[in-house]
Design an enzyme around this catalytic site. Structure first.
Site, PDB file in Angstrom:
ATOM      1  N   THR A 330       0.802  -1.204  -0.088  1.00  0.00           N
ATOM      2  CA  THR A 330       0.043  -0.086   0.053  1.00  0.00           C
ATOM      3  C   THR A 330       0.815   1.217   0.112  1.00  0.00           C
ATOM      4  O   THR A 330       2.006   1.222   0.648  1.00  0.00           O
ATOM      5  CB  THR A 330      -0.926  -0.058   1.099  1.00  0.00           C
ATOM      6  N   HIS A 382       2.966 -11.519  14.073  1.00  0.00           N
ATOM      7  CA  HIS A 382       3.997 -12.219  14.966  1.00  0.00           C
ATOM      8  C   HIS A 382       3.669 -13.712  15.274  1.00  0.00           C
ATOM      9  O   HIS A 382       4.657 -14.271  15.763  1.00  0.00           O
ATOM     10  CB  HIS A 382       4.067 -11.280  16.192  1.00  0.00           C
TER      11      HIS A 382
END
Length: 411
Positions: A330, A382
């Site tokens: 993006t 994560h």
């Protein structure tokens, strides 16, 4: 002959849609391919056009109603004009049917031309085979539109004076000084975007790591070859996004966890790179996908991004073009963003955020130099990607952008 007007076929990922706007009413005459109704799904707004010349016989599904895939939403009477109807008789006054039949125009272009009272016969089409696009109509400034613009001027004149500096108040005819509130229902697309974003924050362990990249080498390369590149590749322009897509493809090969996704208790490693490119539209953010980007040349990437951008702006993207994807890029820099933390596009495990190129003083070999720098942000899940892998991925992107030859050599 009576024809059933049905909702488009929705893919498996889309359960239903909503009728947004009927552009034609029952008994109103229409021409072939003229826009009848907009149907909004979770991902795109689909246009349903007239199958032939004729008139809308009956509207079965009204605005706001929910429709299923291939459900009948109206009936259509094929033919030039229905007997006893006064509405079709007025149609030739707007534009001669013979001239209109020679015009190739997108439904969105016809709609905009009708709203602006523009004669499509005077608009020069820039699309394929001379097709008139929505941009052609929007950019048209011919004499035919002048009377339409001049006519409402006497009535519109008092409004700016009464509500100067408040465009929303002017549109609602509210006197100056009033505290204006306007409540509108959230669109299906916006509601779905909100739902997905909340799901990401609740169900992923999202972190963001940053780095910065010197854009001078890519800018110099682009300046040197952009004209020749555009000439050789039939008008395809050389932009920055192509370099980042190619750099991301190589970095994903090196660190496959960034290209993976979680499915239940399993980690799915994808042996291909389908790169989503986020595109902002008036109705919300959409992410069309460059499939098998690892096999695409720089020109293919740039051409694909440009095509997606134009079609997204016109609402012409198909749902299948926005599903899937293993990684997303993006670019908030086009709006002036200096730094941000992009949010994941599930089920992907990472997203790269590009930002504004800004000249800053940098220490280079003991000297201070002014360089065009860009901050990069990598948001990642994560649960699947460790901090070390995230940093290595960003460093790989940085190295390839600062030395574009690495992209070609894959080193």
């Amino acid at each position: 002959m009576t024809i059933e007007i049905k909702a488009p076929t929705f893919p498996e990922s889309v359960q239903d849609g909503s009728i947004v706007t009927w552009h034609k009413q029952a008994g109103e005459a229409v021409t072939r391919d003229e826009l009848l109704v907009d149907i909004e799904t979770d991902k795109v707004v689909l246009e349903v056009v007239a199958p032939a010349d004729g008139s809308v016989a009956e509207i079965i599904k009204n605005e706001g109603d929910t429709v299923l895939s291939n459900e009948v939403i109206a009936t259509f009477q094929e033919g030039a004009a229905s007997a006893g109807s006064d509405v079709p008789a007025a149609a030739p006054a707007a534009e001669p049917s013979k001239a209109d039949g020679d015009i190739i125009a997108a439904p969105a272009a016809r709609k905009l031309a009708q709203e602006k009272n523009i004669n499509l016969a005077q608009v020069v089409g820039t699309g394929k085979d001379g097709r008139i696009t929505k941009e052609d109509v929007a950019n048209f400034s011919g004499a035919s539109s002048a009377p339409a613009a001049a006519a409402p001027a006497p009535q519109a004149a008092p409004k700016p004076a009464a509500s100067a500096g408040n465009s929303s108040a002017a549109s609602l005819d509210i006197p100056a000084g009033e505290r204006v509130e306007k409540r509108v229902p959230m669109t299906r697309m916006r509601a779905r975007i909100a739902e997905r974003l909340l799901d990401v924050t609740a169900n992923t362990a999202m972190l963001t790591t940053f780095n910065e990249v010197n854009m001078a080498p890519v800018m110099a390369l682009r300046k040197q070859y952009k004209d020749k590149f555009e000439k050789v590749h039939n008008g395809t322009r050389l932009g920055f996004m192509g370099f980042f897509v190619k750099a991301a493809v190589e970095a994903l090969r090196r660190i496959p966890e960034v290209n993976a996704s979680i499915d239940g208790n399993d980690i799915v490693y994808h042996g291909y790179q389908d790169i989503g490119v986020a595109v902002s539209t008036d109705k919300g953010l959409v992410v069309p996908v460059l499939r098998n980007a690892e096999h695409m040349s720089l020109a293919d990437v740039e051409n694909g991004i440009r095509s997606y951008g134009l079609r997204a702006r016109d609402g012409k993207l198909g749902i299948e073009e926005m599903t899937g994807g293993t990684f997303t890029i993006t670019n908030g820099g086009v709006f002036g963003s200096l730094m941000s933390t992009p949010i994941l596009n599930p089920p992907q495990s990472a997203i790269l955020g590009m930002h504004k190129i800004q000249e800053r003083p940098m220490a280079v070999n003991g000297e201070v130099k002014i360089l065009p720098m860009m901050y990069l942000a990598l948001s990642y899940d994560h649960r699947i990607i460790d901090g070390k892998q995230a940093v290595q991925f960003l460093v790989a992107i940085k190295d390839m952008i600062e030395d574009p030859a690495r992209i070609l050599l894959e080193i």
